[in-house]
Motif scaffolding. Structure first.
Motif, short mmCIF file in Angstrom:
data_model
loop_
_atom_site.label_atom_id
_atom_site.label_comp_id
_atom_site.label_asym_id
_atom_site.label_seq_id
_atom_site.Cartn_x
_atom_site.Cartn_y
_atom_site.Cartn_z
N LEU A 49 0.72 -1.13 0.03
CA LEU A 49 0.04 -0.02 0.10
C LEU A 49 1.02 1.26 -0.03
O LEU A 49 0.57 2.04 -0.72
N LEU A 50 1.99 1.32 0.74
CA LEU A 50 2.94 2.46 0.87
C LEU A 50 3.57 2.54 -0.38
O LEU A 50 3.67 3.56 -1.13
N GLN A 55 4.62 5.31 -5.96
CA GLN A 55 4.78 5.20 -7.13
C GLN A 55 3.96 6.31 -7.91
O GLN A 55 4.27 6.60 -9.19
N LYS A 56 3.02 6.74 -7.17
CA LYS A 56 2.17 8.13 -7.69
C LYS A 56 2.92 9.44 -7.80
O LYS A 56 2.44 10.23 -8.23
N THR A 59 8.94 11.38 -9.88
CA THR A 59 10.18 10.81 -9.64
C THR A 59 11.24 11.21 -8.95
O THR A 59 11.68 10.57 -7.92
N VAL A 60 11.22 12.61 -9.14
CA VAL A 60 12.54 13.45 -8.13
C VAL A 60 11.94 13.30 -6.72
O VAL A 60 12.73 12.84 -5.92
N GLU A 61 10.78 13.51 -6.48
CA GLU A 61 10.16 13.43 -4.92
C GLU A 61 10.30 12.24 -4.45
O GLU A 61 10.83 12.09 -3.41
N ALA A 62 10.02 11.41 -5.36
CA ALA A 62 10.05 9.68 -4.59
C ALA A 62 11.62 9.45 -4.46
O ALA A 62 11.82 8.73 -3.15
N PHE A 136 -5.71 4.50 -1.56
CA PHE A 136 -5.89 3.07 -1.96
C PHE A 136 -7.33 2.57 -2.12
O PHE A 136 -8.15 2.88 -1.16
N SER A 137 -7.81 2.17 -3.13
CA SER A 137 -9.03 1.42 -3.42
C SER A 137 -8.60 0.10 -4.09
O SER A 137 -7.93 -0.10 -4.83
N GLY A 138 -9.41 -0.78 -3.41
CA GLY A 138 -8.91 -2.10 -4.01
C GLY A 138 -9.29 -3.39 -2.80
O GLY A 138 -10.08 -3.15 -1.78
#
Length: 299
Positions: A49-50, A55-56, A59-62, A136-138
């Protein structure tokens, strides 16, 4: 001469595959799970979940948040460099900890460090030392027992009996128990995946393979068992380019048609994932002797 060329080409392909498996093994080690706290129990869960939140991000921030610094000291068994702990409280799902790999098992959780990591990622969204998982949905699943039906060797696991929690933007909408194995009165048991390839080979072994054209069907195949437990497809374990190089069309068609016609009458029990029937590919490697007899080269 053709068989000699084929054997040489076959060995080249095997060498390439072995090297690929060796290198991928470095990055395909079994991974440690996250944890879910529910009704006072802490249960391993294989729902990232995290990771889905990260992943959203840009890219630079992640990379800034979960770059090499977060992965210091991580092992091949924890490529993320962390484990997450989630909590179901009332009708809501929360992130409550981001811990170092193995810290939970070793009872060595640094709560302050965990809180700082969450604040670095979520900022003001951290309230009462936890984060509402509104991204998160799922479904979240966790085992009701330790009976494993399928495991990808790294992370993803299908248990025979599971509890499923339906989540809609962080809110729990339903909880139910499911069975991921359905016995068919006329079906063949397939709980043990390794035994399935042996069953396929025994069926193939009873087929007449010697032919006037001297077509040689020695190679690696994937046999698809569909969601209803039927053999629905057979394909070679090579790229289209490799098939074109090592086979002429008549031989290719003969081998696939022979494989499928030999196996299509088999009926298996049904495998599910989170209670939903799924298709599955079974690997098989056969070698055909000059007299038409088969040998099982499946590892």
């Amino acid at each position: 001469r053709w068989r000699q060329c084929f054997m040489t080409s076959r060995l080249k392909i095997i060498t390439i595959l072995c090297f690929s498996f060796w290198t991928s093994g470095l990055f395909g080690s079994p991974q440690t799970p996250d944890y879910l706290i529910i009704k006072g129990d802490t249960i391993p869960t294989y729902n990232l979940l995290l990771e889905s939140y990260l992943q959203k991000l840009d890219t630079v921030e992640a990379q800034r948040l979960f770059g090499l610094a977060f992965r210091d000291g991580s092992s091949f068994n924890c490529w993320r460099g962390y484990q997450a702990i989630y909590l179901v409280h009332g009708d809501s799902l929360f992130l409550v900890d981001i811990i170092n790999c193995g810290a939970f098992r070793n009872k060595n959780i640094n709560k302050l460090e965990s809180l700082n990591k969450m604040k670095a990622i979520f900022g003001d969204a951290v309230r009462q030392n936890r984060v509402f998982i509104n991204w998160f949905s799922g479904v979240i699943n966790y085992p009701m027992d330790n009976s494993v039906l399928r495991w990808d060797g790294v992370f993803y696991t299908i248990y025979e009996r599971e509890t499923i929690i339906d989540i809609d933007l962080g809110k729990v909408t339903d909880t139910r128990n499911v069975s991921n194995y359905e016995d068919d009165p006329k079906g063949i048991d397939r709980r043990d995946k390794e035994k399935v390839s042996k069953i396929l080979f025994q069926k193939l072994k009873r087929t007449k393979w010697k032919n006037s054209e001297e077509f040689d069907c020695s190679t690696q195949y994937w046999v698809t068992i569909d969601k209803n437990g039927n053999v629905s497809k057979v394909r070679m374990n090579y790229t289209d380019e490799q098939v074109q190089k090592y086979y002429d069309k008549e031989e290719y068609d003969f081998c696939l048609n022979k494989m499928y016609s030999s196996l299509k009458t088999l009926k298996f029990d049904i495998i599910k994932d989170k209670g939903v029937p799924i298709a599955e590919d079974i690997y098989i490697d056969i070698w055909m002797e000059d007299n038409g007899r088969l040998k099982n080269w499946t590892d």
